[in-house]
Design a protein around this motif. Sequence first.
Motif, PDB file in Angstrom:
ATOM      1  N   GLY A 180       0.830  -1.195   0.000  1.00  0.00           N
ATOM      2  CA  GLY A 180       0.000   0.000   0.000  1.00  0.00           C
ATOM      3  C   GLY A 180       0.867   1.247   0.000  1.00  0.00           C
ATOM      4  O   GLY A 180       1.905   1.286   0.659  1.00  0.00           O
ATOM      5  N   ARG A 181       0.431   2.272  -0.735  1.00  0.00           N
ATOM      6  CA  ARG A 181       1.258   3.473  -0.842  1.00  0.00           C
ATOM      7  C   ARG A 181       0.473   4.616  -1.479  1.00  0.00           C
ATOM      8  O   ARG A 181      -0.537   4.413  -2.151  1.00  0.00           O
ATOM      9  CB  ARG A 181       2.508   3.187  -1.660  1.00  0.00           C
ATOM     10  N   ALA A 182       1.001   5.829  -1.283  1.00  0.00           N
ATOM     11  CA  ALA A 182       0.450   7.036  -1.887  1.00  0.00           C
ATOM     12  C   ALA A 182       1.500   7.639  -2.810  1.00  0.00           C
ATOM     13  O   ALA A 182       2.686   7.286  -2.752  1.00  0.00           O
ATOM     14  CB  ALA A 182       0.077   8.042  -0.799  1.00  0.00           C
ATOM     15  N   ASN A 183       1.064   8.568  -3.671  1.00  0.00           N
ATOM     16  CA  ASN A 183       1.991   9.302  -4.562  1.00  0.00           C
ATOM     17  C   ASN A 183       2.863   8.365  -5.387  1.00  0.00           C
ATOM     18  O   ASN A 183       4.055   8.606  -5.570  1.00  0.00           O
ATOM     19  CB  ASN A 183       2.871  10.248  -3.736  1.00  0.00           C
ATOM     20  N   LEU A 184       2.285   7.298  -5.890  1.00  0.00           N
ATOM     21  CA  LEU A 184       3.015   6.337  -6.699  1.00  0.00           C
ATOM     22  C   LEU A 184       2.926   6.694  -8.180  1.00  0.00           C
ATOM     23  O   LEU A 184       2.088   7.492  -8.591  1.00  0.00           O
ATOM     24  CB  LEU A 184       2.503   4.925  -6.463  1.00  0.00           C
ATOM     25  N   GLY A 185       3.797   6.106  -8.975  1.00  0.00           N
ATOM     26  CA  GLY A 185       3.774   6.306 -10.414  1.00  0.00           C
ATOM     27  C   GLY A 185       3.219   5.085 -11.112  1.00  0.00           C
ATOM     28  O   GLY A 185       3.066   4.018 -10.510  1.00  0.00           O
ATOM     29  N   ALA A 186       2.910   5.224 -12.407  1.00  0.00           N
ATOM     30  CA  ALA A 186       2.360   4.113 -13.173  1.00  0.00           C
ATOM     31  C   ALA A 186       2.750   4.219 -14.633  1.00  0.00           C
ATOM     32  O   ALA A 186       3.089   5.299 -15.131  1.00  0.00           O
ATOM     33  CB  ALA A 186       0.835   4.078 -13.048  1.00  0.00           C
ATOM     34  N   SER A 187       2.707   3.074 -15.318  1.00  0.00           N
ATOM     35  CA  SER A 187       2.877   3.053 -16.772  1.00  0.00           C
ATOM     36  C   SER A 187       1.570   3.560 -17.369  1.00  0.00           C
ATOM     37  O   SER A 187       0.671   2.794 -17.678  1.00  0.00           O
ATOM     38  CB  SER A 187       3.204   1.636 -17.253  1.00  0.00           C
ATOM     39  N   SER A 188       1.476   4.873 -17.521  1.00  0.00           N
ATOM     40  CA  SER A 188       0.198   5.541 -17.777  1.00  0.00           C
ATOM     41  C   SER A 188      -0.471   5.175 -19.093  1.00  0.00           C
ATOM     42  O   SER A 188      -1.668   5.379 -19.260  1.00  0.00           O
ATOM     43  CB  SER A 188       0.401   7.061 -17.735  1.00  0.00           C
TER      44      SER A 188
ATOM     45  N   GLY B 178      -0.808  -3.356 -16.411  1.00  0.00           N
ATOM     46  CA  GLY B 178      -0.126  -2.126 -16.038  1.00  0.00           C
ATOM     47  C   GLY B 178       0.898  -2.339 -14.953  1.00  0.00           C
ATOM     48  O   GLY B 178       0.932  -3.371 -14.272  1.00  0.00           O
ATOM     49  N   LEU B 179       1.730  -1.322 -14.769  1.00  0.00           N
ATOM     50  CA  LEU B 179       2.822  -1.359 -13.807  1.00  0.00           C
ATOM     51  C   LEU B 179       2.691  -0.157 -12.884  1.00  0.00           C
ATOM     52  O   LEU B 179       2.413   0.956 -13.351  1.00  0.00           O
ATOM     53  CB  LEU B 179       4.150  -1.297 -14.563  1.00  0.00           C
ATOM     54  N   VAL B 180       2.875  -0.351 -11.567  1.00  0.00           N
ATOM     55  CA  VAL B 180       2.946   0.768 -10.622  1.00  0.00           C
ATOM     56  C   VAL B 180       4.274   0.683  -9.887  1.00  0.00           C
ATOM     57  O   VAL B 180       4.826  -0.407  -9.692  1.00  0.00           O
ATOM     58  CB  VAL B 180       1.773   0.763  -9.619  1.00  0.00           C
TER      59      VAL B 180
ATOM     60  N   ALA C 227       9.335  -0.229  -4.406  1.00  0.00           N
ATOM     61  CA  ALA C 227       8.556  -1.391  -4.830  1.00  0.00           C
ATOM     62  C   ALA C 227       7.896  -1.169  -6.191  1.00  0.00           C
ATOM     63  O   ALA C 227       7.380  -0.097  -6.487  1.00  0.00           O
ATOM     64  CB  ALA C 227       7.501  -1.711  -3.775  1.00  0.00           C
ATOM     65  N   THR C 228       7.902  -2.215  -6.996  1.00  0.00           N
ATOM     66  CA  THR C 228       7.282  -2.216  -8.324  1.00  0.00           C
ATOM     67  C   THR C 228       6.358  -3.422  -8.422  1.00  0.00           C
ATOM     68  O   THR C 228       6.731  -4.530  -8.022  1.00  0.00           O
ATOM     69  CB  THR C 228       8.347  -2.289  -9.427  1.00  0.00           C
TER      70      THR C 228
ATOM     71  N   GLY D 294      -4.583  -8.095 -14.767  1.00  0.00           N
ATOM     72  CA  GLY D 294      -6.017  -8.108 -14.983  1.00  0.00           C
ATOM     73  C   GLY D 294      -6.787  -8.700 -13.832  1.00  0.00           C
ATOM     74  O   GLY D 294      -8.005  -8.499 -13.726  1.00  0.00           O
ATOM     75  N   SER D 295      -6.078  -9.431 -12.935  1.00  0.00           N
ATOM     76  CA  SER D 295      -6.762 -10.022 -11.776  1.00  0.00           C
ATOM     77  C   SER D 295      -5.930  -9.991 -10.505  1.00  0.00           C
ATOM     78  O   SER D 295      -6.469 -10.059  -9.405  1.00  0.00           O
ATOM     79  CB  SER D 295      -7.164 -11.475 -12.079  1.00  0.00           C
ATOM     80  N   SER D 296      -4.593  -9.904 -10.623  1.00  0.00           N
ATOM     81  CA  SER D 296      -3.743  -9.915  -9.431  1.00  0.00           C
ATOM     82  C   SER D 296      -2.453  -9.130  -9.675  1.00  0.00           C
ATOM     83  O   SER D 296      -2.085  -8.847 -10.813  1.00  0.00           O
ATOM     84  CB  SER D 296      -3.411 -11.359  -9.034  1.00  0.00           C
ATOM     85  N   TRP D 297      -1.785  -8.815  -8.547  1.00  0.00           N
ATOM     86  CA  TRP D 297      -0.518  -8.069  -8.589  1.00  0.00           C
ATOM     87  C   TRP D 297       0.643  -9.002  -8.289  1.00  0.00           C
ATOM     88  O   TRP D 297       0.545  -9.865  -7.412  1.00  0.00           O
ATOM     89  CB  TRP D 297      -0.536  -6.949  -7.546  1.00  0.00           C
ATOM     90  N   SER D 298       1.744  -8.819  -8.997  1.00  0.00           N
ATOM     91  CA  SER D 298       2.952  -9.604  -8.733  1.00  0.00           C
ATOM     92  C   SER D 298       4.139  -8.668  -8.552  1.00  0.00           C
ATOM     93  O   SER D 298       4.253  -7.647  -9.234  1.00  0.00           O
ATOM     94  CB  SER D 298       3.228 -10.585  -9.880  1.00  0.00           C
ATOM     95  N   GLU D 299       5.015  -9.020  -7.623  1.00  0.00           N
ATOM     96  CA  GLU D 299       6.197  -8.210  -7.349  1.00  0.00           C
ATOM     97  C   GLU D 299       7.152  -8.261  -8.548  1.00  0.00           C
ATOM     98  O   GLU D 299       7.355  -9.314  -9.149  1.00  0.00           O
ATOM     99  CB  GLU D 299       6.917  -8.707  -6.108  1.00  0.00           C
ATOM    100  N   GLN D 300       7.746  -7.097  -8.844  1.00  0.00           N
ATOM    101  CA  GLN D 300       8.734  -6.971  -9.914  1.00  0.00           C
ATOM    102  C   GLN D 300      10.006  -6.361  -9.328  1.00  0.00           C
ATOM    103  O   GLN D 300      10.024  -5.919  -8.175  1.00  0.00           O
ATOM    104  CB  GLN D 300       8.190  -6.088 -11.034  1.00  0.00           C
ATOM    105  N   PRO D 301      11.114  -6.336 -10.079  1.00  0.00           N
ATOM    106  CA  PRO D 301      12.345  -5.728  -9.564  1.00  0.00           C
ATOM    107  C   PRO D 301      12.116  -4.290  -9.098  1.00  0.00           C
ATOM    108  O   PRO D 301      11.374  -3.536  -9.724  1.00  0.00           O
ATOM    109  CB  PRO D 301      13.289  -5.776 -10.761  1.00  0.00           C
ATOM    110  N   ASP D 302      12.755  -3.921  -7.994  1.00  0.00           N
ATOM    111  CA  ASP D 302      12.607  -2.590  -7.422  1.00  0.00           C
ATOM    112  C   ASP D 302      13.270  -1.519  -8.273  1.00  0.00           C
ATOM    113  O   ASP D 302      14.199  -1.794  -9.058  1.00  0.00           O
ATOM    114  CB  ASP D 302      13.255  -2.541  -6.030  1.00  0.00           C
ATOM    115  N   LEU D 303      12.787  -0.288  -8.096  1.00  0.00           N
ATOM    116  CA  LEU D 303      13.488   0.879  -8.631  1.00  0.00           C
ATOM    117  C   LEU D 303      14.906   0.925  -8.087  1.00  0.00           C
ATOM    118  O   LEU D 303      15.179   0.410  -6.994  1.00  0.00           O
ATOM    119  CB  LEU D 303      12.771   2.169  -8.213  1.00  0.00           C
ATOM    120  N   ASN D 304      15.811   1.571  -8.807  1.00  0.00           N
ATOM    121  CA  ASN D 304      17.169   1.754  -8.298  1.00  0.00           C
ATOM    122  C   ASN D 304      17.191   2.733  -7.128  1.00  0.00           C
ATOM    123  O   ASN D 304      18.002   2.594  -6.212  1.00  0.00           O
ATOM    124  CB  ASN D 304      18.087   2.261  -9.412  1.00  0.00           C
TER     125      ASN D 304
END
Length: 339
Positions: free
Chosen positions: A101-109, A116-118, A129-130, A135-145
């Motif tokens: 959970g987070r605020a002020n996040l970015g996305a692949s607009s 999509g990616l947040v 965190a990325t 379409g139905s669930s979220w999966s963890e991806q490599p973190d931002l640098n």
Amino acid sequence: ATSSQSPLITARGHGSAAGTTTAAIVAFGDTNPVPGSNISPTETWNGSGFSSSPNVGTARKHTTGFGTATSALFAGGPGGAANVETYDGSSFSETTDLNTGRANLGASSNSPQTAGLVFGGEGPPATAATELWNGSSWSEQPDLNTARTDGAGAGISTSALYFGGEPTPGNGNKSEEYNGTAWSNTPNLNTAQQGNAGAGANADSAISFGGPPPAPGTQIETFDGTSWTTSPATLATARSNIGACGLASSTLAAGGFRSSPASFLITTEKYDKSTNAITAAAWASSGALNTARWGSAAMGTQTAGLLAGGATSPKVDNSEEYDGTSWTEGDNLNTGRGL
């Protein structure tokens, strides 16, 4: 250039937008600096004006979004909210929460609603965190640098860009690219920004604009995959935390927060950039007049012309017609004349 557009119905900042400059949805945000002033009214844009649309399920601000005007997803919120809602063109529905959970996040607009990616944001604190939506669930991806919050995103899930953000100093001009596997640093923004807005088709074509002081709040920068370039165009109204969507060549900027005097805005602007190819003109020889002269009267078109009168010495009454290829003698003037 930027151009003024029909304003929002409800003033708001810290909201989100999805879609294009001809069909978009603007949702969430706040309209008062008092904590807890989250709003639920939602508006759709048809290219010329806004109209009210169904409210969101849970009013909140500091969200992000991607998709289209009739198929969009919005995620996050203040206090580390993990809420996610989708919009189908007629109503909002709660769906699977973010893992972080987070605020002020970015996305692949520019992503479709189903892929999509947040990234980034704050719980607090700032996170790297990325997450990828299928379409139905979220999966963890490599973190931002670099973990940061309050930056802007653009692109799609396999070609995304994240730029600007805080905590400062040192992070406001950072820019990173995601290729579907990992994040890599890209050339920095020219002006450090946070609370900036972004849009773009992919990691090689993005736009960033707006932000609070000390940034001008009117600056626009574009990215071509190699470097950020400051545009000669600027926003007419300095502001931050704008709802934005579209492409780097055509972007919608709706609402936002102006710090002095402090106010939430209904202001809407559109940014457009186009390239016109101009072919140099050239003269070519054509059929010659039957009678050489000067000071004649010319009329008609290139393929149906008329030249009458003129002067050699003395003035002449000749009249000739042109068919696009050659001149033919016609009925003479009653009186010879010319300049």
